[in-house]
Design an enzyme around this catalytic site. Structure first.
Site, PDB file in Angstrom:
ATOM      1  N   HIS A 119       0.497   5.236  -7.273  1.00  0.00           N
ATOM      2  CA  HIS A 119       0.862   4.189  -6.304  1.00  0.00           C
ATOM      3  C   HIS A 119       1.620   3.057  -7.004  1.00  0.00           C
ATOM      4  CE1 HIS A 119      -0.041   0.717  -3.576  1.00  0.00           C
ATOM      5  NE2 HIS A 119       0.282   1.633  -2.675  1.00  0.00           N
ATOM      6  N   SER A 316      -8.060  16.923   0.940  1.00  0.00           N
ATOM      7  CA  SER A 316      -7.134  15.918   1.448  1.00  0.00           C
ATOM      8  C   SER A 316      -6.952  16.016   2.960  1.00  0.00           C
ATOM      9  CB  SER A 316      -5.786  16.095   0.746  1.00  0.00           C
ATOM     10  OG  SER A 316      -4.828  15.251   1.315  1.00  0.00           O
TER      11      SER A 316
END
Ligand SMILES: Cc1ncc(COP(=O)(O)O)c(C=O)c1O
Length: 376
Positions: A119, A316
């Site tokens: 990120h 996920s």
């Protein structure tokens, strides 16, 4: 100056009404929120400011320290972390910054290892903290490439501040912390392992109870967002670290606390709402995780079926596929990079929303398909 948001004198200022939440499916935020807690308590409380370190006692009277400590205790138990330190942050970004700061203080002059899928807050934190970065390439599913990693570690001379992604932003991939820890040990490297687990930190413990286990793995810290899986009206998060890493912070007389938090004033309302959500739903989290993953699997299958090949990593709920038109991305608030876009099936992305999305994507694909040449 004219401004649509400001109204005329004596009129109550209005809120810009947000779009419908069922069209907001590209970001990892749980929008199936319970409003009752805030409605009830905002009427009777004033500012809640958790100024200072919650472990040492918050001296400023209007606080939600008890609630914050309860949040930390919940997360510490989830990760089997015995002697811990932590606080409720303003989000995953602050958690990363705070933890990498602890890591840098512990290691002296380290190099930060992270994957190219990390990120942007990880790169920003390194920049703010003045830490050089070694970016490790990832494979096609978004997970760190361990062959590349091993080559780099073999010749590493500095201590390593490692930031593993536990659920990458675009592809929802999880770096393998067992391999990372083994490599760091094999090459005899001094390290501090931080986990950026903004979304998946609240999902993986319900899918594999041992993966994020601090009692058996030498993980130093973890950062999780509170407004993502759990869901709150204010962005927030949790950072937790082994207690030993905060011992060298300075004392501040003004707040009667050690200067351990990145910001001074902190949102007590976020801590209070986060705690309320945890206490109310903690026995439901496992089921919620199961539903989110099941909807993601349904969505992936349906996209494949209509001719839009989609991908979904283990553990996920981030389903990614070739980026559709800008108009389509805007309509569904799909996060995208240059080539791919994704849907994240959070709690408000129900079976009905998925069906509606698939219908719309079918139309989108038809309109994007090159028209067949007419027969003469
Ligand atoms: C992997 C990862 N880390 C960190 C963050 C930042 O979290 P926040 O927006 O809560 O600051 C995100 C946000 O999406 C993320 O996906």
């Amino acid at each position: 100056m004219e401004n649509d948001i400001l109204t005329m004198e004596n009129e109550t200022p209005s809120f810009v009404s947000p779009p419908k939440k069922e069209f907001c499916i590209g970001y990892p935020t749980n929008l199936a929120l319970d409003n009752t807690f805030l409605i009830e308590h905002l009427q009777t409380h004033s500012l809640l400011n958790n100024l200072g370190d919650p472990q040492q006692g918050i001296f400023y009277a209007m606080n939600a320290q008890t609630e914050e400590l309860a949040v930390l205790a919940y997360f510490a138990e989830l990760y089997k972390l015995d002697k811990y330190w932590g606080y409720v942050t303003h989000g995953g970004t602050e958690g990363n910054l705070s933890a990498l700061y602890l890591g840098r203080k512990h290691l002296g002059a380290p190099v930060l290892y992270c994957s190219d899928q990390s990120h942007y807050s990880v790169f920003k934190s390194a920049d703010l903290l003045g830490i050089p970065i070694q970016v490790v390439a990832s494979n096609s599913n978004g997970e760190m490439d361990y062959v590349v990693l091993e080559k780099l570690l073999k010749s590493e001379k500095k201590p390593v501040l490692f930031c593993a992604s536990i659920g990458t932003t675009m592809k929802g991939a999880t770096d393998n912390i067992d391999i990372i820890l083994l490599l760091l040990k094999n090459y005899n490297i001094k390290y501090y392992l931080h986990l950026d687990a903004a979304l998946s930190g609240m999902m993986i413990p319900f899918l594999d109870a041992d993966y994020l286990d601090f009692s058996t793995k030498n993980i130093a810290s973890i950062s999780v967002s509170g407004h993502k899986f759990i869901g709150t009206h204010f962005p927030c998060g949790v950072v937790l670290a082994r207690e030993q890493y905060v011992s060298n912070m300075s004392d501040i007389a003004y707040i009667q606390s050690k200067d351990t938090t990145v910001t001074g004033s902190r949102n007590g309302w976020a801590a209070a709402e986060l705690n309320h959500a945890i206490q109310k739903r903690k026995t439901q989290f496992r089921g919620e995780v199961g539903n989110c993953v099941a909807q993601a699997q349904r969505l992936k299958k349906s996209l494949d079926r209509i001719g839009c090949p989609a991908h979904l990593n283990d553990w996920s709920n981030t389903v990614y596929f070739k980026k559709p038109s800008v108009e389509f991305c805007n309509k569904w608030n799909l996060a995208s990079d240059k080539t791919i876009a994704h849907v994240i099936t959070m709690q408000h992305v129900t079976r009905e929303v998925v069906n509606k999305f698939i219908d719309d994507m079918t139309k989108e694909l038809r309109s994007a398909a090159p028209s067949k040449p007419k027969k003469r």
